[in-house]
Design an enzyme around this catalytic site. Sequence first.
Site, PDB file in Angstrom:
ATOM      1  N   CYS A  99       7.145   1.459  -8.229  1.00  0.00           N
ATOM      2  CA  CYS A  99       8.476   1.898  -7.779  1.00  0.00           C
ATOM      3  C   CYS A  99       9.323   0.834  -7.103  1.00  0.00           C
ATOM      4  O   CYS A  99      10.438   0.558  -7.554  1.00  0.00           O
ATOM      5  CB  CYS A  99       8.325   3.082  -6.828  1.00  0.00           C
ATOM      6  SG  CYS A  99       7.915   4.581  -7.693  1.00  0.00           S
TER       7      CYS A  99
HETATM    8  C1  UDX Z   1       6.859   3.787  -3.011  1.00  0.00           C
HETATM    9  C2  UDX Z   1       7.650   4.530  -1.912  1.00  0.00           C
HETATM   10  O1  UDX Z   1       7.000   4.322  -0.656  1.00  0.00           O
HETATM   11  C3  UDX Z   1       7.741   6.015  -2.231  1.00  0.00           C
HETATM   12  O2  UDX Z   1       8.540   6.664  -1.268  1.00  0.00           O
HETATM   13  C4  UDX Z   1       8.351   6.187  -3.607  1.00  0.00           C
HETATM   14  O3  UDX Z   1       8.391   7.566  -3.956  1.00  0.00           O
HETATM   15  C5  UDX Z   1       7.573   5.409  -4.652  1.00  0.00           C
HETATM   16  O4  UDX Z   1       7.464   4.047  -4.251  1.00  0.00           O
HETATM   17  P1  UDX Z   1       4.284   3.473  -3.658  1.00  0.00           P
HETATM   18  O5  UDX Z   1       4.750   2.734  -4.868  1.00  0.00           O
HETATM   19  O6  UDX Z   1       3.207   4.487  -3.801  1.00  0.00           O
HETATM   20  O7  UDX Z   1       5.513   4.260  -2.974  1.00  0.00           O
HETATM   21  O8  UDX Z   1       3.785   2.371  -2.624  1.00  0.00           O
HETATM   22  P2  UDX Z   1       4.073   1.960  -1.115  1.00  0.00           P
HETATM   23  O9  UDX Z   1       3.061   2.531  -0.230  1.00  0.00           O
HETATM   24  O10 UDX Z   1       5.494   2.163  -0.766  1.00  0.00           O
HETATM   25  O11 UDX Z   1       3.794   0.392  -1.205  1.00  0.00           O
HETATM   26  C6  UDX Z   1       4.542  -0.442  -2.076  1.00  0.00           C
HETATM   27  C7  UDX Z   1       4.121  -1.876  -1.935  1.00  0.00           C
HETATM   28  O12 UDX Z   1       4.510  -2.399  -0.681  1.00  0.00           O
HETATM   29  C8  UDX Z   1       2.617  -2.121  -2.026  1.00  0.00           C
HETATM   30  O13 UDX Z   1       2.407  -3.296  -2.785  1.00  0.00           O
HETATM   31  C9  UDX Z   1       2.189  -2.311  -0.593  1.00  0.00           C
HETATM   32  O14 UDX Z   1       1.049  -3.129  -0.458  1.00  0.00           O
HETATM   33  C10 UDX Z   1       3.427  -3.012  -0.028  1.00  0.00           C
HETATM   34  N1  UDX Z   1       3.565  -2.834   1.416  1.00  0.00           N
HETATM   35  C11 UDX Z   1       3.824  -1.595   1.946  1.00  0.00           C
HETATM   36  C12 UDX Z   1       3.442  -3.931   2.270  1.00  0.00           C
HETATM   37  O15 UDX Z   1       3.196  -5.054   1.822  1.00  0.00           O
HETATM   38  N2  UDX Z   1       3.596  -3.751   3.595  1.00  0.00           N
HETATM   39  C13 UDX Z   1       3.881  -2.541   4.156  1.00  0.00           C
HETATM   40  O16 UDX Z   1       4.026  -2.479   5.377  1.00  0.00           O
HETATM   41  C14 UDX Z   1       3.995  -1.418   3.286  1.00  0.00           C
END
Ligand code: UDX
Length: 437
Positions: free
Chosen positions: A267
Amino acid sequence: MKIAIVGLGFVGLSLTSVLSAKGLQVVGIDIDKDKCKKISHGIAPFFEKDLEKTLRNGLKKQLEINDDISLIDDCDYIFVTVGTPQKSDGSIELSIIKRVVSAIGQNLKKNHKNPIIFIKSTVIPGTMQNTILPILENKSGKKAGKDFGLISNPEFLQESSAIKDTKFPHVVVLGGYETKYMKKAKKFFSKLHPKVPIIITNHHTAEMIKYANNSFLATKISFINQLSNICQNIPGANIDDIAKTIGLDPRIGKLFLNAGPGYGGSCLPKDMKALINFAEKIGIRPTFLNEVEKTNENQCINIISLIERKIGNVNKKRITVLGTSFKPETDDVRDSISIKLIKKLVKKGAIITIHDPKAIENTRKIFLKKIEYKKSIIDSLAKSQCAIIMTQWKEYSKITNSTIKKMDRKIIIDSRRVLVEKDIDADYQAIGIGNNK
Ligand code: UDX
């Protein structure tokens, strides 16, 4: 009341499972026959905590899974949860959703139920008004707002907590016209999620809310990652202490400040690119969003530089990558930064061995025999000259001196700081922690 959910990916299958487990009559529809077969036997096509348990509960009640979209014809609510994949220019591919709403439109001709169609798929502002609504009206010969309802209903669930997020969303967004269908939808959701705020707005705003949400999350991550690069060059500086402290300021908030290799997944990268593409199309230069993206791209390049600084040219060197899923508790490797890193290292001639508790099979589909796959962390580290921790799996925080004893050179790059508190006998560099040397 009968509910149809069209498209059984993360969003659709979670919704199907949660609603049917509550006892509602649900038909889950997907074009992929094999997938439908698996799901109807209670097997989830991907790993997601609590999904199979919830699905099986639903199957014991009134859940039906089918590949036949005509089963929507006696449904009161139809949720569209198909993908809107990324095109090479960053814009979104609408062919799947167009095909699905055409079929729904055809079906509406003979449907006497006046259903409400909820679009949960992520689409850029204007898509509901200019694409989806006209298709539905043309194919059905009926009028939105009069003969059927059409509502934008963006989804905010996160993978790895998809069931919890579906059961307990932080908000429900309903975009569209203030019709009797909107009233009915509001009633449905306030019964389903009694204490959750329901935001009623127009289609364009609802579509934009989803992009605003995800681009803000991406911004928080790029912000903390840039600070973490600065910290790495300040002796003793610790990005986690900084994130924890600024997170206590209620204006900032503690979530999404975990520095690392950059954001990946199905996403955030896709939505950022689609928003940038959309802004450019309407004559806005998205300079800020471009920088957020660039900072994200650079995180992976920074890790490669760090590896090269430690072991020189990587050609023919054995490197271990720990974690390939885009985050822990999932087997999803879509747009994973770890996969990107491996591709770059393979191109430079490195010999790559990987470990991941859940994502080995999905990783194998990408690299086939180009890299090596190990089931145990110890084996994956054997003869390695450098290990890079990419995903924050809890297994990696249990690494000790004995886990790394078979490494040829004990060099560890920890992009998630899972070993920062440990006394590891290695040349250890954590992203975001300043070297004292
Ligand atoms: C995301 C959105 O959070 C969600 O609301 C939407 O509906 C779909 O996209 P998701 O793809 O499941 O959800 O992952 P998310 O938990 O948001 O993490 C995305 C990326 O960011 C991951 O690679 C994660 O490792 C990274 N991340 C997240 C960080 O590097 N640091 C953080 O603090 C949070």
